[in-house]
Structures are given as structure tokens and as C-alpha cells.
Design a protein around this motif. Structure first.
Motif, PDB file in Angstrom:
ATOM      1  N   UNK A 365       8.195   6.216  11.018  1.00 26.92           N
ATOM      2  CA  UNK A 365       8.505   4.524  11.557  1.00 26.92           C
ATOM      3  C   UNK A 365       7.806   3.414  12.189  1.00 26.92           C
ATOM      4  N   UNK A 366       7.152   4.688  13.396  1.00 27.24           N
ATOM      5  CA  UNK A 366       5.957   4.370  14.871  1.00 27.24           C
ATOM      6  C   UNK A 366       4.544   4.007  13.416  1.00 27.24           C
ATOM      7  N   UNK A 367       4.556   4.885  12.540  1.00 22.28           N
ATOM      8  CA  UNK A 367       3.422   4.341  12.107  1.00 22.28           C
ATOM      9  C   UNK A 367       3.446   3.032  11.149  1.00 22.28           C
ATOM     10  N   UNK A 368       4.961   2.732   9.702  1.00 27.41           N
ATOM     11  CA  UNK A 368       5.341   1.773   9.262  1.00 27.41           C
ATOM     12  C   UNK A 368       5.126   0.345  10.376  1.00 27.41           C
ATOM     13  N   UNK A 369       5.819   0.358  11.240  1.00 22.52           N
ATOM     14  CA  UNK A 369       6.040  -0.647  12.725  1.00 22.52           C
ATOM     15  C   UNK A 369       4.408  -0.685  12.940  1.00 22.52           C
ATOM     16  N   UNK A 370       3.508   0.020  12.923  1.00 21.62           N
ATOM     17  CA  UNK A 370       2.089  -0.058  13.304  1.00 21.62           C
ATOM     18  C   UNK A 370       1.248  -0.799  12.321  1.00 21.62           C
ATOM     19  N   UNK A 371       1.482  -0.300  10.758  1.00 22.52           N
ATOM     20  CA  UNK A 371       0.853  -0.686   9.571  1.00 22.52           C
ATOM     21  C   UNK A 371       1.409  -2.634   9.951  1.00 22.52           C
ATOM     22  N   UNK A 372       2.658  -2.691   9.789  1.00 25.29           N
ATOM     23  CA  UNK A 372       3.103  -3.959   9.756  1.00 25.29           C
ATOM     24  C   UNK A 372       2.259  -4.519  10.794  1.00 25.29           C
ATOM     25  N   UNK A 373       1.906  -4.794  12.059  1.00 20.90           N
ATOM     26  CA  UNK A 373       1.401  -5.218  12.823  1.00 20.90           C
ATOM     27  C   UNK A 373       0.450  -5.361  12.740  1.00 20.90           C
ATOM     28  N   UNK A 374      -0.764  -3.981  11.793  1.00 20.03           N
ATOM     29  CA  UNK A 374      -1.913  -4.696  12.257  1.00 20.03           C
ATOM     30  C   UNK A 374      -2.233  -5.663  11.141  1.00 20.03           C
ATOM     31  N   UNK A 375      -0.929  -5.630  10.406  1.00 22.21           N
ATOM     32  CA  UNK A 375      -1.652  -6.231   8.735  1.00 22.21           C
ATOM     33  C   UNK A 375      -1.070  -8.101   9.392  1.00 22.21           C
ATOM     34  N   UNK A 376      -0.710  -8.113  10.797  1.00 25.32           N
ATOM     35  CA  UNK A 376      -0.610  -8.766  11.177  1.00 25.32           C
ATOM     36  C   UNK A 376       0.700  -9.999  10.621  1.00 25.32           C
ATOM     37  N   UNK A 377       2.004  -8.866  10.097  1.00 23.06           N
ATOM     38  CA  UNK A 377       2.797  -9.749  10.086  1.00 23.06           C
ATOM     39  C   UNK A 377       3.737  -9.434  11.016  1.00 23.06           C
ATOM     40  N   UNK A 378       4.716 -10.949  10.980  1.00 27.90           N
ATOM     41  CA  UNK A 378       5.227 -11.367  11.993  1.00 27.90           C
ATOM     42  C   UNK A 378       7.065 -11.332  12.240  1.00 27.90           C
ATOM     43  N   UNK A 379       7.207 -11.899  11.378  1.00 25.84           N
ATOM     44  CA  UNK A 379       8.906 -12.046  10.791  1.00 25.84           C
ATOM     45  C   UNK A 379       9.169 -12.166   9.566  1.00 25.84           C
ATOM     46  N   UNK A 380      10.927 -11.887   9.542  1.00 24.55           N
ATOM     47  CA  UNK A 380      11.715 -11.239   8.531  1.00 24.55           C
ATOM     48  C   UNK A 380      11.753  -9.371   8.473  1.00 24.55           C
ATOM     49  N   UNK A 381      11.794  -9.689   6.662  1.00 26.64           N
ATOM     50  CA  UNK A 381      12.647  -8.453   6.295  1.00 26.64           C
ATOM     51  C   UNK A 381      11.195  -7.868   5.208  1.00 26.64           C
ATOM     52  N   UNK A 382      10.572  -6.305   6.066  1.00 21.95           N
ATOM     53  CA  UNK A 382       9.424  -5.559   4.633  1.00 21.95           C
ATOM     54  C   UNK A 382      10.046  -4.723   4.740  1.00 21.95           C
ATOM     55  N   UNK A 383      10.154  -3.737   3.373  1.00 23.53           N
ATOM     56  CA  UNK A 383       9.660  -3.077   2.721  1.00 23.53           C
ATOM     57  C   UNK A 383       8.750  -2.179   2.735  1.00 23.53           C
ATOM     58  N   UNK A 384       8.787  -0.660   3.604  1.00 23.16           N
ATOM     59  CA  UNK A 384       6.940  -0.011   3.476  1.00 23.16           C
ATOM     60  C   UNK A 384       7.375   0.876   3.205  1.00 23.16           C
ATOM     61  N   UNK A 385       6.999   1.807   1.983  1.00 24.35           N
ATOM     62  CA  UNK A 385       6.843   2.674   1.778  1.00 24.35           C
ATOM     63  C   UNK A 385       5.664   3.764   2.008  1.00 24.35           C
ATOM     64  N   UNK A 386       6.141   5.425   2.546  1.00 24.30           N
ATOM     65  CA  UNK A 386       5.667   6.166   2.910  1.00 24.30           C
ATOM     66  C   UNK A 386       5.844   7.653   2.167  1.00 24.30           C
ATOM     67  N   UNK A 387       5.362   8.185   2.970  1.00 22.41           N
ATOM     68  CA  UNK A 387       5.271   9.937   2.999  1.00 22.41           C
ATOM     69  C   UNK A 387       4.596  10.412   4.024  1.00 22.41           C
ATOM     70  N   UNK A 388       5.738  11.624   4.156  1.00 25.03           N
ATOM     71  CA  UNK A 388       4.800  12.669   5.704  1.00 25.03           C
ATOM     72  C   UNK A 388       4.245  13.964   4.600  1.00 25.03           C
TER      73      UNK A 388
END
Length: 529
Positions: A365-388
Motif C-alpha cells: 500500500x505504501x508503494x502504491x500510494x507513493x507511485x500515485x503521488x509521484x505521477x501527480x494524481x490528486x483526486x478520485x479512485x485508482x486501481x493499482x496492480x502490484x506484486x510482492x
């Protein structure tokens, strides 16, 4: 934000080379259905002129709207009632539930889509307030102008619209540009485009110091050797702007790379855009649901057909559903994805809540949120696909919309969070504060049954025994009797059915879903030829 007076003013603004989006020109417009222009003769007399509660948004102290918990949510929900929201494209007919939910929330929904869209019936049925036909068989800038013009005609009769959204991947860039022109809440266009382009997503994350797998752009056969030298094997080759796992292949070694490159190119050439999504041409032809669209012969005219090679990610795959408000994360939840069908990476199933250790979930969750912020996305719902992975958490991709398939039901049933509601609130400027429960409300598992072999469907009643089972949330057949389907051994397998189940425990739900799948595989109603 100040409203732009014209398309020309918008295009001459500070967008540089990003102003002319490659995402929604002629072929995408055609896919959403070509037809007569929607400008000039529109009538909106049947629409409500006032917003019974939303008109008082500015009168409600923001600190009250930001209250956590159900009391705050009740206030936000009350204020949302009457908000006039433009939906850019309806998507395929399976997205009907989105508009039904918007109606339940009291939103005045106006769908802008091609004249032959299946969604025309939503107005007739009273599910949406208005369907606005717009000719989308044009380049990106002309599509923007047509939609902007249609909105201006609309506003002459009902007053200003309050938000603009889309739940379709390929329409997200248009939504961003339109929201900016109308002075409405939305994400920056550059941020949306960097999320859409998986190569640019990797570059942005790398520049931000976030863990990123090896990656390289592949413009042609001559670029394969330098790319594999940078990425190594095993690797994944895929389109930078792809969707729905089309053109995504795992590559084990150098011998297979050239073949995979040609296969992916062939898949992209054989794909069309239908209802705002990319589909293989045969599947699109078989669907025939009135969703509109034939796609185009040249994919380069509506999406970047460049390919990229990236490091294969091992480990457990998850979805992280993220809600952002005022550039901060207000909700994030992890759903486990079951192993995909390789080499095509087709989805198979999922369970929620996640069964991963809590620390791994927190890292993801920490990485997904950090990636969303790094892109400059600010508002709304985002679907992030990831792997551990064996190297820690890694991002697969970031989608600037609510995830499809079971995502809405999963978050609603397990955590009590309605992602449609939250996205609509964000789109009209109501601060999102989802009232997530501290503990799971249910334990669920869902499964997408893929064709085990190629052949012809001989029966479609194999899900009937589960229709009345209280532990089966849904069991949907996705094929028709007599339909030809493809098995995994012959290519990208056909989805046969989908189901979601619940049990008192997570393992119980997973076991039940797999038992249903096992029975189907034993008795699959597929006749080989």
C-alpha cells in the motif's frame, strides 16, 4: 479553476506536446460509435434545472464535510444528491450497474456517447437523466470540441454541470482535458497520460527513487537486443498503452523474444476498440451487444503502439484500490489476485481480504500510494496492480479509474466502501472520506473460468445449480450455446463464466470457488472438433 472559453484557448495553453492526445482520435471515436453530430439540435427540457442539495455545497463548512465515519458520509451523500455529472462514454453493457448506483445516489447522470451506444436505452428506462449523442469519429481535438459544445448546449438549459467522469480506461484522458476546460475537479492531463503510458510510469517512478523493475522501450526488431541486455530474462513484452492483457507475453529467453515481438504485433493489429476498451477482433464481433464501435485499422492513430520489455515480476499479485482526495490517500485496500494464465497473464480469480502478512500489505500500500503521488494524481479512485516479489513490492500498472470486473462489489462487500460513490464525490469537489470498517464484513472469493480447451459450447446451464445458493453472490455465464471458444493451449483463452462466493472464513470461500471451478473443468460443456 477558471473555465476556458473555447477549445482553441485550451489547446493553446501550457500543455506543450501533450495537448493533442493520441488516446481519443478518429478510430477510438468510431469504436464508440460514429454517427451524426450531437451538436446544434439537442433538447434537455426533461432534465431537472436545480440541484436540490448539491447547490448548497459551498454553504456547508468543509470541516463538516471532512468528518470521518458514517455521520460524515451521510452528510456528503446528502450534498451529492442532485449533482449533475457528465459520463464520457458508457463503456460496455456490463457497466450498467454504475449508472444504476448513480441514480440511487440521486445523481443527475448525463451520458455522452455515440448515437448507436447501448446506453441510449438507459434514458428510456429512466436510469440516466439524458443521453447526449456526439459524433466521436474524429481526431482527439475535434472530439473534445464536440463534447465541449454539447455540454455548452446542455448548460444553456439546466445551468452548469458539476462534474465529469468516465469509468472507461481509454476515455480518461478526454475526461481530464474536459474537466480542465470546464473548470471542474479532475486530475492533471500530464499525470493521466504518464499513468496511461507504462514506460513513462516506470521512468517517473525511477526518477522519484521508487523501486522499479528493469525496463526498455522497443520500437522495432533492431531494439530487441539492447533491450534484453538491459532487462534480462525472464521478461515481459507488452504495449505501452495496452489494456485487458492483450499483447502481453512472458518471454523466457532470446530465442523466444523475436517470436513474441511478432506475436504481440499481430495481436495488436487484430484488436479493435469497442465500448472504450481494447478487444480481440473475434471477441468483439461475437459480443454483438450494441455497445457500438468497430475500431480502426491503424492502432497508431489512437494509441501508442510502441512496445516495451520489462523484467518479469515473480511473487504474489495484488490489486490496491486507492482513493485520493486533495492529493492525499484517504482509502487503500488490498485484494489478492490468484496466479494468472501465463504466458498471457489473463486474470483467473481473487480473494478479499488479503491473506498476505500485514507487513507485506503495508509495504504494498505504501508503494502504491507513493507511485500515485509521484505521477501527480490528486483526486478520485485508482486501481493499482502490484506484486510482492522476492525483491520486495513492485508496481505493475496504475489505472486512473475504478477497476473493472468484481472490484466495486469486492470493496463494498468486504470493507463497506462504495468506490462509485467516492469517485462521484471527488468529481464534483466533495471531499472523500470513505468509512472503511476495521474488520472485514465478509470473506469472499471470485473466479473467472477460462476455457480449458478449444471447441464449441454445447450447453450454458452449468451455472444453474448455484443460482439459488445463499453463499453464491453471483454466477454469470459469459458465452452462448454454439459459440466457438479458445483454450489456453491455442492462444488467449476465452472467459466462460464468472462467479463470486462468500463463506464464514477466507479459506472456506477460496475452497468453495475452486471446487466449482474443478467441477466445471471435469464436465466442461465444450465439444472439440
Amino acid at each position: 479553476a477558471r473555465r476556458r472559453d473555447s477549445v482553441e484557448e485550451f489547446l493553446s495553453g501550457s500543455y506543450g506536446g501533450l495537448a493533442a492526445s493520441p488516446m481519443l482520435p478518429a478510430e477510438l471515436g468510431a469504436s464508440l460509435g460514429g454517427g451524426a453530430s450531437g451538436g446544434g439540435s439537442l433538447s434537455f427540457g426533461s432534465l431537472p434545472v436545480g440541484s436540490p442539495h448539491f447547490g448548497h455545497l459551498e454553504e456547508v463548512p468543509r470541516r463538516h464535510l471532512m468528518q470521518p465515519g458514517h455521520r460524515g458520509q451521510a452528510l456528503r451523500r446528502k450534498v451529492l444528491r442532485g449533482a449533475k455529472v457528465i459520463f464520457v462514454t458508457a463503456g460496455y453493457s456490463g457497466k450498467r450497474f454504475i449508472f444504476e448506483r448513480a441514480k440511487e445516489l440521486g445523481v443527475v447522470s448525463i451520458v455522452v456517447d455515440s448515437p448507436d451506444s447501448w446506453a441510449t436505452s438507459l434514458e428510456e428506462e429512466g436510469v440516466v437523466s439524458k443521453f447526449v449523442p456526439v459524433d466521436m469519429a474524429m481526431d482527439a481535438d475535434r472530439i473534445l470540441g464536440e463534447v465541449f459544445g454539447a455540454v455548452q448546449v446542455l448548460e444553456d438549459e439546466i445551468g452548469s454541470v458539476d462534474g465529469v467522469v468516465s469509468f472507461c480506461e481509454l476515455a480518461v484522458p478526454l475526461v481530464s482535458r474536459l474537466a480542465d476546460m470546464l473548470g471542474l475537479p479532475g486530475n492533471p492531463y500530464r499525470a493521466v497520460m504518464e499513468a496511461r503510458d507504462k514506460h513513462r510510469t516506470r521512468a517517473v517512478m525511477q526518477a522519484a527513487g521508487l523501486p522499479t523493475p528493469g525496463f526498455a522501450k522497443v520500437e522495432g526488431l533492431e531494439a530487441l537486443r539492447p533491450a534484453m541486455g538491459k532487462v534480462g530474462f525472464p521478461a515481459v513484452i507488452k504495449p505501452v498503452n495496452g489494456v485487458a492483457s492483450i499483447g502481453v507475453l512472458k518471454v523466457e529467453d532470446e530465442d523466444g523474444l523475436g517470436k513474441a515481438f511478432r506475436t504481440v504485433k499481430e495481436q495488436l493489429d487484430a484488436a479493435v476498440i469497442k465500448s472504450g476498451a481494447l478487444e480481440l477482433q473475434s471477441a468483439a464481433a461475437e459480443a454483438g451487444d450494441g455497445s457500438g464501435g468497430q475500431g480502426g485499422d491503424s492502432k497508431a492513430s489512437w494509441m501508442d503502439c510502441s512496445l516495451m520489455l520489462e523484467e518479469y515480476l515473480d511473487g504474489e499479485e495484488v490489486d490496491c484500490d486507492v482513493v485520493m482526495a486533495d492529493s492525499e490517500c484517504v482509502y487503500c485496500a488490498v485484494t489478492d489476485n490468484w496466479p494468472t494464465f501465463e504466458p498471457h497473464f489473463l486474470e483467473t480469480g481473487s480473494n478479499c481480504p488479503s491473506d498476505l502478512p500485514k507487513e507485506k500489505q503495508r509495504e504494498l500500500m505504501k508503494l502504491c500510494v507513493a507511485a500515485v503521488k509521484a505521477l501527480g494524481l490528486t483526486t478520485g479512485v485508482f486501481h493499482v496492480e502490484a506484486k510482492y516479489t522476492s525483491k520486495g513490492p513492485r508496481i505493475i500498472e496504475i489505472n486512473c479509474r475504478m477497476g473493472g470486473g468484481p472490484v466495486w462489489q469486492t470493496n463494498k462487500l468486504v470493507w463497506g466502501v462504495d468506490l462509485i460513490e467516492e469517485h462521484l464525490m471527488c468529481s464534483v469537489g466533495i471531499p472523500s472520506r470513505p468509512p472503511k470498517t476495521n474488520f472485514p464484513l465478509r470473506y469472499i472469493a471470485e473466479y473467472s473460468i477460462n476455457a480449458p480447451i478449444s471447441g464449441e459450447i454445447t450447453s450454458v446451464d452449468f451455472m444453474e445449480p448455484y443460482m439459488e445458493d445463499v453463499d453464491v453472490i453471483y454466477a454469470n455465464v459469459l458465452v452462448e450455446k454454439g459459440q466457438r471458444v479458445m483454450g489456453a493451449c491455442d492462444g488467449l483463452p476465452t472467459w466462460i463464466a464468472e462467479l463470486m462466493v462468500q463463506k464464514p472464513t477466507l479459506q472456506g470461500a477460496i475452497s468453495y470457488a475452486k471446487a466449482i471451478e474443478d467441477k466445471f473443468l471435469r464436465d466442461a460443456p465444450i465439444q472439440t472438433s
